[in-house]
Structure formats: C-alpha cells, structure tokens
Design a protein around this motif. Structure first.
Motif: not given
Length: 242
Positions: A86-112
């Motif tokens: 329940f702690c991560i449910l709301a932030p995760t749901t909102l992040i999943m609904r975001l539109p993304f403009c860039f397809d390159v991530m400067d990290h080794f995993f999908c962090d917030v």
C-alpha cells in the motif's frame, strides 16, 4: 527477499555491461521498478521488526516467548508485505500513467529518479508524494534506532564481560546490515537532489542492490559455530598443502 532483490536488478545490469548498453521495454521497466520498491520497502520494515525482536530478546528475555509467539510472527510478516504494497501503490500507479519523451536512461535499472526525469510533464507532485512515502524508511530507522538504543543501555548494565560479549554478538550481524542498507537508501531517497549528486546516487544504488545482498549471507553465517569450524578446517588444509 535478497534473492528477489538481486534477481530483479543484477541480471539486467550484467547484460548491459556485456552488451555495452541494454534496451528494456516499458512494461519490463515498470515491472522491475515495482518489484524493486516492493521488496525494498518490505526489507526496511523487516529490519525494524528484527530490531524489535532483538530488543525483546535482550531487554525482556523472560517474557520473550509470551510476547514473540507464532501468531505475532505471522501478523508482523503480513504487516510487512501489506504495508509495503500500500505504501508504493499510489506513486507507482501515477508514474505508470506518465507520458515519456526520452528513451535513454542514465542508470543501470529503472529507478524513480530517472523515470521522472524522462517524463514530458511536470512531476513535482509525484516527487513530493514519493518523498512522503519514503517516510516509511525513516519510520523503520526510528524503530531500529530506539530498539538498539535500549539494547545498548541494557547490555552496558551487564557486569559479566562474557555475557556482554554474547549479547553484542547477537546483534552484530543485524547492526551491520542496518548500517549499510539504511545508510545507502536514506542518501538515495530521503535527501534533496541536485544534478551533482546523481553519480553518487548510482554508487549508493550499487551498494544497496549488489554489495549488501552479496555479503549478507556471509555476515549472518559467520556467526554460526559450525560454519566457523568448517572454515578453520579448510584454512588448515590449505595451509598444509602450501
């Protein structure tokens, strides 16, 4: 938890090193993100539960079996996983609904942080919500700190040096894990961010996702007397061969 945590991050990270860069689908990225924070938050809560268990064992040894029984264990474990969900449910749901403009991530995993930086819209509200939900980390740290403060006070009151040493030994493994995990994660998720700290965040993420799960079994098993005897025998045999 260590197995889930490691398998969520490390295989993809190693694949990225071998292929000199790695592509990941958005669905896989969100799946990795969700499992990482679900298991990570559960780990914080479990560390707090373990510290309370050690507090009861050392400060109230005669009442331990009455306080910490099977029903309480089941309730605590259920609370750990449900609280994390329940702690991560709301932030995760909102992040999943975001539109993304860039397809390159400067990290080794999908962090917030990298996910929010790749979004096309203003993510200030989500950042504030994510920071607020990270209070579970601070709550777990507070429970752990209070438990260990009482433990240290109780141990220092013990007059026998041998008994005092055994009491400290009981908590040493857990204390090392608490220091490593809370130290790296508080730095990553509970502090203001600037552009200059992102590389340090990645360094802290390596400690949290790779180093801690790697050394965790060694730290806990080295307290086992049978393991110590086996290691001494192996070292003795190696010395004789040399």
């Amino acid at each position: 938890m260590d197995i889930c945590f490691t398998n969520t991050i490390v295989p993809n990270m190693l694949r990225g090193f071998l292929l000199n860069g790695k592509s990941i689908s958005l669905t896989s990225c969100f799946t990795q993100f969700y499992i990482y924070f679900l298991v990570g938050t559960s780990q914080f809560l479990l560390l707090a539960v373990m510290s309370y268990d050690r507090y009861v064992a050392i400060c109230h040894p005669l009442r331990y079996t009455a306080i910490m029984h099977r029903r309480v264990y089941l309730q605590l474990i259920a609370g750990v996983w449900l609280g994390s969900f329940f702690c991560i449910l709301a932030p995760t749901t909102l992040i999943m609904r975001l539109p993304f403009c860039f397809d390159v991530m400067d990290h080794f995993f999908c962090d917030v942080g990298p996910l929010l930086r790749n979004s096309c819209t203003d993510t200030t509200a989500i950042q504030m919500l994510a920071f607020a939900t990270s209070s579970v980390l601070l709550f777990s740290f507070l429970v752990t700190f209070v438990s260990y403060s009482n433990i240290v006070i109780a141990i220092l009151k013990i007059k026998t040096v041998e008994v005092r040493g055994k009491a400290f030994s009981t908590c040493s493994s857990h204390a090392i894990m608490v220091t490593l995990i809370f130290g790296s994660c508080i730095f990553m998720y509970s502090s203001p961010k600037t552009g200059q700290t992102f590389d340090l965040d990645k360094f802290a993420a390596v400690i949290n996702t790779v180093v801690v799960p790697l050394i965790n079994p060694f730290i806990y098993t080295l307290r086992n007397q049978n393991v110590k005897e086996i290691l001494k025998d192996r070292m003795f045999l190696c010395g004789k061969k040399l």
